[in-house]
Design an enzyme around this catalytic site. Structure first.
Site, PDB file in Angstrom:
ATOM      1  N   SER A  53       0.861  -1.185   0.000  1.00  0.00           N
ATOM      2  CA  SER A  53       0.000   0.000   0.000  1.00  0.00           C
ATOM      3  C   SER A  53       0.893   1.229   0.000  1.00  0.00           C
ATOM      4  O   SER A  53       1.745   1.364  -0.890  1.00  0.00           O
ATOM      5  CB  SER A  53      -0.946  -0.038   1.198  1.00  0.00           C
ATOM      6  OG  SER A  53      -1.892   1.000   1.119  1.00  0.00           O
ATOM      7  N   ASP A  61      -4.441  -4.497   5.941  1.00  0.00           N
ATOM      8  CA  ASP A  61      -4.829  -5.373   4.832  1.00  0.00           C
ATOM      9  C   ASP A  61      -3.652  -6.286   4.481  1.00  0.00           C
ATOM     10  O   ASP A  61      -2.514  -5.833   4.388  1.00  0.00           O
ATOM     11  CB  ASP A  61      -5.239  -4.529   3.616  1.00  0.00           C
ATOM     12  CG  ASP A  61      -5.841  -5.381   2.504  1.00  0.00           C
ATOM     13  OD1 ASP A  61      -6.347  -6.480   2.787  1.00  0.00           O
ATOM     14  OD2 ASP A  61      -5.802  -4.930   1.345  1.00  0.00           O
ATOM     15  N   HIS A  97      -2.459  -1.106  -3.463  1.00  0.00           N
ATOM     16  CA  HIS A  97      -3.583  -0.203  -3.241  1.00  0.00           C
ATOM     17  C   HIS A  97      -3.402   1.037  -4.105  1.00  0.00           C
ATOM     18  O   HIS A  97      -2.320   1.642  -4.125  1.00  0.00           O
ATOM     19  CB  HIS A  97      -3.655   0.224  -1.772  1.00  0.00           C
ATOM     20  CG  HIS A  97      -4.100  -0.874  -0.865  1.00  0.00           C
ATOM     21  ND1 HIS A  97      -3.987  -0.783   0.498  1.00  0.00           N
ATOM     22  CD2 HIS A  97      -4.663  -2.083  -1.105  1.00  0.00           C
ATOM     23  CE1 HIS A  97      -4.468  -1.883   1.062  1.00  0.00           C
ATOM     24  NE2 HIS A  97      -4.875  -2.698   0.100  1.00  0.00           N
TER      25      HIS A  97
END
Length: 189
Positions: A12, A132, A39
């Site tokens: 991310s 995540d 992401h």
């Protein structure tokens, strides 16, 4: 044939630089396909392929629904779609609800890939500002796959690798060079 049949990688915040660093060091004859979730904002468009293509010795493409991943090819989750692996190994894309505020979600990719490929799967979790990927990486570990986490001290955002290590301290921890070296070693014939 290598014991690793596929690699999944998630990142991310700070991930673009980290992923480019790893891809640039992979062997040109790297055998397994690599499936990546980075992401990215839904409005970003499909720019990741160009972002990574110049930094990889392997072909890079956006994942398409119902594709069987080819050896030595890198597949990127498109913006605003979850990338999943079907039980028989085909890729699928879906618009299910966001997971941990993300679509694509790292956990969705890691969990479905674990069910399809473990114990012949390597999972890599890099820098990021949320958790995540931690659950999915833990599933890969529980099903006998190989799990690598970026050393939080070297990550642009520490939360993601720290969440993975809090859930499972047995993940292998490396800086980016160590992750690339380990991946190259895992796929030696």
């Amino acid at each position: 044939m290598s014991a690793v049949h596929a690699v999944v990688l998630g990142a991310s915040a700070g991930g673009l630089t980290a992923i480019r660093h790893i891809l640039a060091q992979l062997r040109p004859d790297f055998g397994p396909p690599i499936l990546i979730v980075q992401h990215i904002a839904p409005s970003a468009g499909s720019t990741l392929v160009e972002t990574f293509r110049d930094h990889s010795p392997l072909p890079v493409m956006e994942a398409e629904d119902k594709t069987l991943p080819a050896p030595g090819t890198i597949y990127l989750a498109p913006p605003d779609y979850h990338l999943q692996v079907e039980p028989e190994g085909h890729l699928s894309l879906c618009l299910d609800e966001r997971v941990r505020f993300a679509r694509p979600s790292i956990d969705v990719l890691f969990t479905t890939a674990a069910d399809a490929f473990c114990p012949h799967l390597a999972g890599v979790l890099l820098t990021g500002a949320n958790d995540d990927g931690a659950q999915g990486l833990w599933r890969i570990h529980r099903l006998g796959g190989i799990t690598l986490v970026q050393d939080p001290a070297t990550a642009k955002a520490r939360a993601m690798p720290e969440a993975a290590l809090a859930l499972c301290p047995k993940h292998q921890v490396f800086d980016l060079d160590g992750i690339a070296t380990t991946l190259n070693t895992l796929v030696l014939p």
